[in-house]
Write an enzyme that holds these catalytic residues in place. Structure first.
Site, PDB file in Angstrom:
ATOM      1  N   ASP A 376       0.868  -1.171   0.000  1.00  0.00           N
ATOM      2  CA  ASP A 376       0.000   0.000   0.000  1.00  0.00           C
ATOM      3  C   ASP A 376       0.910   1.227   0.000  1.00  0.00           C
ATOM      4  O   ASP A 376       1.985   1.201   0.589  1.00  0.00           O
ATOM      5  CB  ASP A 376      -0.888  -0.012   1.244  1.00  0.00           C
ATOM      6  CG  ASP A 376      -1.712   1.248   1.373  1.00  0.00           C
ATOM      7  OD1 ASP A 376      -2.476   1.545   0.442  1.00  0.00           O
ATOM      8  OD2 ASP A 376      -1.573   1.947   2.394  1.00  0.00           O
ATOM      9  N   THR A 378       0.265   4.829   0.853  1.00  0.00           N
ATOM     10  CA  THR A 378       0.226   5.835   1.907  1.00  0.00           C
ATOM     11  C   THR A 378       0.497   5.216   3.269  1.00  0.00           C
ATOM     12  O   THR A 378      -0.164   4.270   3.688  1.00  0.00           O
ATOM     13  CB  THR A 378      -1.139   6.537   1.931  1.00  0.00           C
ATOM     14  OG1 THR A 378      -1.409   7.053   0.629  1.00  0.00           O
ATOM     15  CG2 THR A 378      -1.148   7.662   2.938  1.00  0.00           C
ATOM     16  N   GLY A 526      -5.407   4.050  -3.662  1.00  0.00           N
ATOM     17  CA  GLY A 526      -6.633   4.679  -4.132  1.00  0.00           C
ATOM     18  C   GLY A 526      -6.372   5.991  -4.833  1.00  0.00           C
ATOM     19  O   GLY A 526      -7.296   6.613  -5.379  1.00  0.00           O
ATOM     20  N   LYS A 553      -9.549  -3.648  -2.866  1.00  0.00           N
ATOM     21  CA  LYS A 553      -8.143  -4.028  -2.689  1.00  0.00           C
ATOM     22  C   LYS A 553      -7.981  -5.540  -2.546  1.00  0.00           C
ATOM     23  O   LYS A 553      -7.052  -6.134  -3.098  1.00  0.00           O
ATOM     24  CB  LYS A 553      -7.551  -3.303  -1.472  1.00  0.00           C
ATOM     25  CG  LYS A 553      -7.266  -1.825  -1.723  1.00  0.00           C
ATOM     26  CD  LYS A 553      -6.490  -1.201  -0.577  1.00  0.00           C
ATOM     27  CE  LYS A 553      -6.105   0.231  -0.902  1.00  0.00           C
ATOM     28  NZ  LYS A 553      -5.324   0.876   0.175  1.00  0.00           N
ATOM     29  N   ASP A 572      -1.315  -0.549   6.220  1.00  0.00           N
ATOM     30  CA  ASP A 572      -1.436  -0.003   7.573  1.00  0.00           C
ATOM     31  C   ASP A 572      -2.815   0.546   7.914  1.00  0.00           C
ATOM     32  O   ASP A 572      -3.043   0.964   9.037  1.00  0.00           O
ATOM     33  CB  ASP A 572      -0.410   1.118   7.783  1.00  0.00           C
ATOM     34  CG  ASP A 572      -0.789   2.394   7.035  1.00  0.00           C
ATOM     35  OD1 ASP A 572      -1.415   2.297   5.964  1.00  0.00           O
ATOM     36  OD2 ASP A 572      -0.465   3.482   7.533  1.00  0.00           O
ATOM     37  N   ASP A 576      -7.041  -1.524   4.353  1.00  0.00           N
ATOM     38  CA  ASP A 576      -6.119  -2.581   3.936  1.00  0.00           C
ATOM     39  C   ASP A 576      -6.460  -3.929   4.569  1.00  0.00           C
ATOM     40  O   ASP A 576      -5.939  -4.961   4.154  1.00  0.00           O
ATOM     41  CB  ASP A 576      -4.673  -2.222   4.310  1.00  0.00           C
ATOM     42  CG  ASP A 576      -4.184  -0.977   3.606  1.00  0.00           C
ATOM     43  OD1 ASP A 576      -4.613  -0.757   2.460  1.00  0.00           O
ATOM     44  OD2 ASP A 576      -3.393  -0.224   4.198  1.00  0.00           O
TER      45      ASP A 576
END
Length: 694
Positions: A376, A378, A526, A553, A572, A576
C-alpha cells in the site's frame, strides 16, 4: 497419532508438561524455569546413585573384567539402588507414560517407560534367580535413567532460554514511575510502581529514564530509544502529541506524558501475547512433523516386536530382551517432537527483539515462497503526511523568500499543509518572522501580515481570484500528483510550493533488495494513476494498481493469486484489512490501525519497510532449520533402529543399550543446538538490508 502436541517432557514431580502447543502456554512461561531446576537436581542425585549401582552390577563387572567387592550384602546394592532410581528417577517418564495411555496418545513417554519397566523387571528376575543372570540390567537401567534425565534437562533448558528471553521484555519496564498528582497546595510528584498507574494519569519521565506505560506526550521533546520494541537502533525524535510506548527510553530530555494504556493493554504486553500465540499456532511443517512422529511410533513398536520375535526364534531369549529394550530406547521420536517447536519458539522470540511480531506461524512459513510483495502506498512506502518537494520563485523573490514567507503566513494554522511548510522552513534553518492579522478562508487559503507585507497562500482558486498566472517551473507538479500552493505578496505572484506525501528514504533500498531476491514489487493505492506512477517510477516498482477503492483491494490480491503469484500484502489502514487477510502473507505496519494489525499474520512494530526483508530472511532461515531438524531426527531413527535390533550381530557388531540411550539423547541435543543457531540472526532493518545485498 503421536506428535509434538502430545510430546511430553515431564516435570520431576510427575505432572506431564507439554513442551509445545497450547498446554505449554496455559502452564505459563515461568513453569519452565522451575522444571529446569527440578531436572537439574534430579539428574545430579541420580548420577550419584548410578555410580554404586553400576559398580556393584555383576554384569557390568563381568564386561569390564573386575570382581564385585565381596562384602556382606554387596549383591543387593544394585537391586536396591536400582529400584530407588526406577521409582524416583524414572517417575517423570513413568507418569508421562501413564498419561499417554489414559489419553490414548501413545508416544515418547510410553516408549521410555516401557523400556525402563522391562529392564527393571528383567533385572529383578535375574537378581532373584528366576531368570538367567545374563538378564540383569541394573547398570544399563541406571545409565538409561541418567542419560534420559540429562537429555530432558538440556531440552527444557533450551526452551526455557527462549521463554525467559521473551519474558525479559517485561523486565525492560522501569521499577518506579513519577506520577503527577493535583492537591490543594498544587502539583505534587509521587513515586509509584508502574502497575499502580491508571489511564489518564500524568507521569514525568526524566532524561535517560524508561517510560513506564504507553502514553501521549503533553510536554517536552526528546530522542526516544525504541530499539527494544521496534528493533530500530536510531533514537526517534518525539514531541508533544506523539505516542510513546512502555519500556522505551527518553535518552536526552525529560518528558511529561498522559498514560493511555496500562497492564495487558500496553504495546509491550501485546508483543508478548502475539509471540505466545505464534509459538502455539500450527503450521504445515508442524503437521508434517506430527505425521512423521506418528509413523515413527508404529515403526518403533513394530521393530521392537519383530526384534523380540526373531531373536526368540533363534533361541536367544536373553539377547531378544536386550535388543528389544535397545530398540525401544533408541527409536523414541524425542528429537522429532522438538524439531519444529523449538525452531518456532526461537524464531518468534528473535523476531520480536528485531521489531517483527509473528502472529501466525503459517504466515512465517509462507513468506519464503512469496514472489510478489504488494505495498500500500500511503503510510507504508510513504510517510502518510505531506512534505515540501519543490519550490519555484517569480520576480525578484528567491526560493528561500518564498518558503520563509509562506511558512510565516501559515504558522498560526494547524492544517497539515501548513505544518509541512513550517517543518520545511525549520529544516532549512530559516527564521520565521511573526505573522499578524491572520485569516483563513476555506477554498482560498490564508492571509497574514508578514514583515509589513500582505502574504497570501492558497491553491488554484487563489490565482483565479487575483488574476495571477502560475510561475514558471510549477506547470508539471499537479500532473505528478503534488498539491501546489501559490504564494502572493501584496497580491503579486511570488512563487509556488509543491507538496506531496513524502517517500520514506528506506523505500527504494527495500524495493531494490527485493528485486535482488527475485521478488517482484507492486504498488496499490486509491490515489490517481499519475500520483501512483510517479511514486512507482521513483522507487523502481514493477506494477501499479491505482484508483483502487478500499473495498476492491482484496479483489486485486485475488487477481494476482489467480495469475499463480504468491502474494505478501503490506499495509497499515482500515481499508487494507481485507487485503491483508486475503493475501498469502499479510504484513501490517505497527504504526497502523488495530484493524489492520488484527488482520495480518505478521506485524512490524516500526514503520520501516526494510523490515519486510527481515521477515523474508527469518522465514527462509527458520525453514532451513526445520528441514535440517526433521531430516536429522527422522533419518537418524531409520538408520539407528536396525542397528539397535542387531542386524549386524552376525558380523560381530552389537549396539549396547546404553550406547543407544546416548545416541538418542545426542540426537535431541543436536536438534536443540541446531535450532539455537537462529539466535545469530540480526533482524534489525539495516542488517536485513545488508544481508539481502550480499
Amino acid at each position: 497419532m503421536v506428535g509434538p502436541a502430545h510430546h511430553g517432557t515431564v516435570a520431576a514431580d510427575g505432572r506431564a508438561q507439554h513442551l509445545t502447543g497450547r498446554d505449554h502456554h496455559r502452564h505459563g512461561h515461568g513453569d519452565h524455569a522451575g522444571h529446569v531446576a527440578e531436572f537439574r537436581r534430579l539428574f545430579w542425585v541420580m548420577l550419584l546413585l548410578a555410580v554404586p549401582t553400576v559398580a556393584f552390577s555383576g554384569m557390568f563387572a563381568m564386561i569390564l573384567g573386575y570382581q564385585v567387592p565381596r562384602v556382606p550384602g554387596a549383591q543387593w546394592v544394585s537391586p536396591v539402588l536400582g529400584t530407588v532410581m526406577y521409582v524416583w528417577g524414572g517417575r517423570p517418564f513413568l507418569t508421562g507414560a501413564i498419561s499417554e495411555i489414559r489419553s490414548r496418545t501413545p508416544g515418547m513417554m510410553l516408549l521410555i517407560g516401557l523400556a525402563l519397566t522391562v529392564a527393571f523387571l528383567s533385572s529383578w528376575g535375574a537378581s532373584l534367580g528366576v531368570l538367567d543372570h545374563r538378564l540383569e540390567f541394573w547398570w544399563e537401567l541406571a545409565l538409561l535413567i541418567v542419560i534420559m534425565l540429562l537429555g530432558h534437562w538440556i531440552e527444557l533448558r533450551s526452551l526455557a532460554r527462549t521463554t525467559s528471553a521473551l519474558d525479559s521484555l517485561a523486565a525492560l519496564l522501569p521499577d518506579t514511575a513519577e506520577r503527577v498528582e493535583q492537591g490543594p497546595d498544587g502539583e505534587t510528584v509521587t513515586v509509584v510502581a508502574p502497575a499502580d498507574l491508571r489511564v489518564g494519569d500524568t507521569v514525568i519521565v526524566r532524561p535517560g529514564a524508561g517510560i513506564p506505560a504507553d502514553g501521549r506526550i503533553i510536554d517536552g521533546v526528546a530522542d526516544v530509544d525504541e530499539s527494544m520494541v521496534t528493533g530500530e537502533s536510531v533514537p526517534v525524535r518525539r514531541g508533544v502529541g506523539d505516542r510513546v510506548v512502555a519500556a522505551t527510553v527518553a535518552t536526552d530530555s525529560g518528558l511529561r506524558i498522559t498514560v493511555t494504556a496500562v497492564g495487558d493493554d500496553t504495546a509491550l504486553a501485546g508483543i508478548r501475547r502475539m509471540v505466545a500465540e505464534a509459538q502455539s499456532s500450527s503450521s504445515r511443517a508442524q503437521r508434517i512433523a506430527d505425521t512423521a512422529a506418528g509413523w515413527l511410533f508404529w515403526f518403533a513398536l513394530g521393530a521392537a516386536l519383530l526384534t523380540a520375535l526373531v531373536w526368540a526364534v533363534l533361541h536367544r531369549p536373553d539377547f531378544a530382551v536386550v535388543r528389544t529394550i535397545t530398540v525401544l530406547v533408541i527409536a523414541c521420536p524425542h528429537a522429532l517432537g522438538l524439531a519444529i517447536p523449538l525452531v518456532v519458539a526461537i524464531a518468534t522470540e528473535r523476531a520480536a527483539r528485531g521489531g517483527v511480531l509473528i502472529k501466525d506461524r503459517i504466515a512465517l512459513e509462507n513468506m519464503r515462497t512469496v514472489d510478489v510483495v504488494l505495498f500500500d502506498k500511503t503510510g507504508t512506502l510513504t510517510k502518510g503526511q505531506p512534505a515540501v518537494t519543490g519550490i519555484t520563485a517569480a520576480g525578484a523573490h528567491s526560493e528561500e523568500d518564498v518558503l520563509r514567507l509562506a511558512a510565516a503566513a501559515e504558522a498560526p494554522s494547524e492544517h497539515p499543509l501548513a505544518r509541512a511548510l513550517v517543518a520545511a522552513a525549520q529544516r532549512h534553518g530559516t527564521d520565521l518572522p511573526p505573522a499578524t492579522d491572520f485569516a483563513s478562508t476555506p477554498g482560498l487559503g490564508v492571509r497574514a501580515r508578514v514583515a509589513g507585507r500582505t502574504v497570501r497562500v492558497g491553491g488554484p482558486r487563489l490565482l483565479a481570484e487575483t488574476g495571477q498566472t502560475a510561475p514558471a517551473g510549477s506547470e508539471g507538479w499537479r500532473a505528478r500528483g503534488s498539491t501546489v500552493l501559490y504564494v502572493l505578496v501584496d497580491d503579486m505572484i511570488a512563487g509556488a510550493v509543491a507538496l506531496a506525501d513524502e517517500i520514506r528514504p528506506e523505500s527504494r533500498p527495500t524495493v531494490d533488495a527485493l528485486h535482488r531476491q527475485g521478488i517482484d514489487v507492486a504498488l496499490i493505492t486509491g490515489d490517481a494513476r499519475s500520483v501512483a506512477e510517479s511514486v512507482a517510477a521513483e522507487l523502481g516498482i514493477d506494477r501499479v494498481l491505482a484508483d483502487v477503492p478500499p473495498e476492491h483491494k482484496a479483489a486485486k490480491v485475488v487477481e494476482l493469486q489467480r495469475e499463480g503469484r504468491r502474494v505478501a500484502m503490506v499495509g497499515d489502514g482500515v481499508n487494507d484489512a481485507p487485503a491483508l487477510a486475503r493475501a498469502d502473507v499479510g504484513i501490517a505496519i505497527g504504526a497502523g490501525t488495530d484493524v489492520a494489525i488484527a488482520s495480518a499474520g505478521v506485524v512490524l512494530a516500526g514503520s520501516d519497510p526494510r523490515s519486510v526483508l527481515s521477515v523474508l530472511q527469518l522465514s527462509r532461515a527458520a525453514y532451513r532449520k526445520m528441514k535440517q531438524n526433521l531430516w536429522w531426527a527422522a533419518g537418524y531413527n531409520l538408520i539407528a533402529v536396525p542397528l539397535a535390533a542387531g542386524v549386524l550381530a552376525p558380523a560381530g557388531f552389537v549396539m549396547p543399550m546404553s550406547v543407544g540411550a546416548i545416541l538418542m539423547s545426542l540426537s535431541t541435543v543436536v536438534v536443540a543446538l541446531n535450532a539455537q543457531l537462529l539466535r545469530r540472526l540480526d533482524l534489525r532493518p539495516e542488517q536485513s538490508l545488508a544481508a539481502a545485498r550480499r
